[in-house]
Write a protein that holds these residues in place. Structure first.
Motif, PDB file in Angstrom:
ATOM      1  N   GLY A 144       0.768  -1.232   0.000  1.00 57.61           N
ATOM      2  CA  GLY A 144       0.000   0.000   0.000  1.00 57.61           C
ATOM      3  C   GLY A 144       0.795   1.275   0.000  1.00 57.61           C
ATOM      4  N   SER A 145       2.115   1.183  -0.032  1.00 62.58           N
ATOM      5  CA  SER A 145       2.963   2.374  -0.008  1.00 62.58           C
ATOM      6  C   SER A 145       2.523   3.363   1.066  1.00 62.58           C
ATOM      7  CB  SER A 145       2.978   3.056  -1.380  1.00 62.58           C
ATOM      8  OG  SER A 145       3.588   2.215  -2.322  1.00 62.58           O
ATOM      9  N   VAL A 146       2.388   2.872   2.284  1.00 63.36           N
ATOM     10  CA  VAL A 146       2.006   3.712   3.408  1.00 63.36           C
ATOM     11  C   VAL A 146       3.209   4.572   3.786  1.00 63.36           C
ATOM     12  CG1 VAL A 146       1.273   3.727   5.828  1.00 63.36           C
ATOM     13  CG2 VAL A 146       0.343   2.024   4.234  1.00 63.36           C
ATOM     14  N   GLY A 147       3.045   5.878   3.739  1.00 63.25           N
ATOM     15  CA  GLY A 147       4.136   6.782   4.074  1.00 63.25           C
ATOM     16  C   GLY A 147       4.373   6.821   5.573  1.00 63.25           C
ATOM     17  N   LEU A 148       5.586   6.486   5.990  1.00 59.04           N
ATOM     18  CA  LEU A 148       5.941   6.568   7.405  1.00 59.04           C
ATOM     19  C   LEU A 148       6.490   7.940   7.744  1.00 59.04           C
ATOM     20  CD1 LEU A 148       7.666   3.107   7.963  1.00 59.04           C
ATOM     21  CD2 LEU A 148       5.242   3.705   8.041  1.00 59.04           C
ATOM     22  N   GLY A 149       6.720   8.751   6.726  1.00 55.93           N
ATOM     23  CA  GLY A 149       7.180  10.113   6.943  1.00 55.93           C
ATOM     24  C   GLY A 149       8.133  10.554   5.860  1.00 55.93           C
TER      25      GLY A 149
ATOM     26  N   SER B  58       8.688  12.900   9.288  1.00 48.32           N
ATOM     27  CA  SER B  58       7.360  13.270   9.788  1.00 48.32           C
ATOM     28  C   SER B  58       6.424  13.516   8.616  1.00 48.32           C
ATOM     29  CB  SER B  58       7.468  14.522  10.666  1.00 48.32           C
ATOM     30  OG  SER B  58       7.982  15.600   9.913  1.00 48.32           O
ATOM     31  N   GLY B  59       5.142  13.713   8.942  1.00 47.36           N
ATOM     32  CA  GLY B  59       4.153  14.027   7.909  1.00 47.36           C
ATOM     33  C   GLY B  59       3.840  12.861   6.991  1.00 47.36           C
ATOM     34  N   GLY B  60       3.891  11.637   7.515  1.00 48.61           N
ATOM     35  CA  GLY B  60       3.571  10.469   6.705  1.00 48.61           C
ATOM     36  C   GLY B  60       2.071  10.332   6.483  1.00 48.61           C
ATOM     37  N   SER B  61       1.665   9.187   5.983  1.00 52.50           N
ATOM     38  CA  SER B  61       0.250   8.928   5.718  1.00 52.50           C
ATOM     39  C   SER B  61      -0.571   9.112   6.991  1.00 52.50           C
ATOM     40  CB  SER B  61       0.060   7.500   5.209  1.00 52.50           C
ATOM     41  OG  SER B  61       0.730   7.324   3.985  1.00 52.50           O
ATOM     42  N   HIS B  62      -1.809   9.549   6.800  1.00 55.14           N
ATOM     43  CA  HIS B  62      -2.718   9.783   7.923  1.00 55.14           C
ATOM     44  C   HIS B  62      -2.917   8.501   8.731  1.00 55.14           C
ATOM     45  CE1 HIS B  62      -5.959  11.661  10.148  1.00 55.14           C
ATOM     46  NE2 HIS B  62      -6.661  10.550   9.972  1.00 55.14           N
ATOM     47  N   CYS B  63      -2.879   8.637  10.036  1.00 55.58           N
ATOM     48  CA  CYS B  63      -3.088   7.504  10.937  1.00 55.58           C
ATOM     49  C   CYS B  63      -4.481   7.621  11.541  1.00 55.58           C
ATOM     50  CB  CYS B  63      -2.023   7.514  12.037  1.00 55.58           C
ATOM     51  SG  CYS B  63      -2.252   6.218  13.275  1.00 55.58           S
TER      52      CYS B  63
ATOM     53  N   GLY C 275      -0.305  12.491  11.074  1.00 50.51           N
ATOM     54  CA  GLY C 275       0.530  11.790  10.109  1.00 50.51           C
ATOM     55  C   GLY C 275       1.482  10.838  10.820  1.00 50.51           C
ATOM     56  N   ARG C 276       1.796   9.749  10.162  1.00 48.56           N
ATOM     57  CA  ARG C 276       2.754   8.797  10.715  1.00 48.56           C
ATOM     58  C   ARG C 276       4.134   9.448  10.774  1.00 48.56           C
ATOM     59  NH1 ARG C 276       0.207   3.535  10.004  1.00 48.56           N
ATOM     60  NH2 ARG C 276      -1.734   3.973   8.922  1.00 48.56           N
ATOM     61  N   LYS C 277       4.993   8.914  11.652  1.00 53.41           N
ATOM     62  CA  LYS C 277       6.356   9.441  11.766  1.00 53.41           C
ATOM     63  C   LYS C 277       7.311   8.310  12.085  1.00 53.41           C
ATOM     64  CE  LYS C 277       5.270  10.919  16.447  1.00 53.41           C
ATOM     65  NZ  LYS C 277       5.130  12.042  17.336  1.00 53.41           N
TER      66      LYS C 277
END
Length: 178
Positions: A78-83, A96-101, A107-109
């Protein structure tokens, strides 16, 4: 509609292409100036070699991870952004500012602890708090001369000559005066 002269159209096309080239060059100049002004590559630029590189970590199981120092960290599927790269903080890379949690509403960090290592490799990924990730990354960029010497000794390898080990002093050689 007015009469369109073929030569005028050709020149307008050339003009548009020239403007595009100028904009591309200006964008490249800004990118280089940003890199040159960045203080996150280390006093001697030791971290610069990691810029533009990505390192995968697949521990086996549902998720795999990708760390791109000075850019982003992500989780698959899913290419979840961790930041996205943020800064160095007490010797730790912060993203910081990854995909919404959904659980935290933010945002994920991720925080990446770096350690001296023979190769660039993600050693572990953990989620100590919901949507907050802790990675451990080994890289030669984190090694100083004393660490390299200790690692070579532990591996049973001979020490590097002073010039290769980063030594600044050259051995004085005896010489006869004429």
């Amino acid at each position: 509609k007015g009469i369109v002269h073929p030569e005028a159209e050709r020149l307008r096309g050339e003009h548009r292409r020239a403007l595009d080239a100028v904009r591309d060059a200006e964008r490249s100049i800004k990118d280089v100036e940003k890199l040159l002004g960045a203080d996150y590559f280390g006093a001697d630029g030791e971290w610069f070699a990691l810029k533009g590189e990505c390192f995968d970590y697949a521990p086996g199981g549902e998720f795999s991870y990708k760390l791109c120092p000075f850019d982003r960290a992500s989780q698959d599927p899913g290419s979840v952004g961790l930041g996205n790269w943020d800064k160095w903080e007490d010797g730790v890379m912060t993203f910081s500012g990854g995909s919404h949690c959904w659980a935290t509403g933010t945002g994920r960090k991720a925080r990446v602890s770096v350690q001296c290592g023979e190769a660039n490799v993600v050693l572990s990924v953990d989620e100590p708090e919901v949507c907050t990730y802790a990675l451990v990354f080994a890289t030669p960029a984190a090694c100083d001369a004393s660490m390299l010497a200790a690692a070579r000794e532990e591996a049973g390898l001979p020490p590097l000559p002073a010039a290769e080990a980063g030594g600044e002093e050259e051995e004085e050689k005896e010489h006869d005066e004429l």
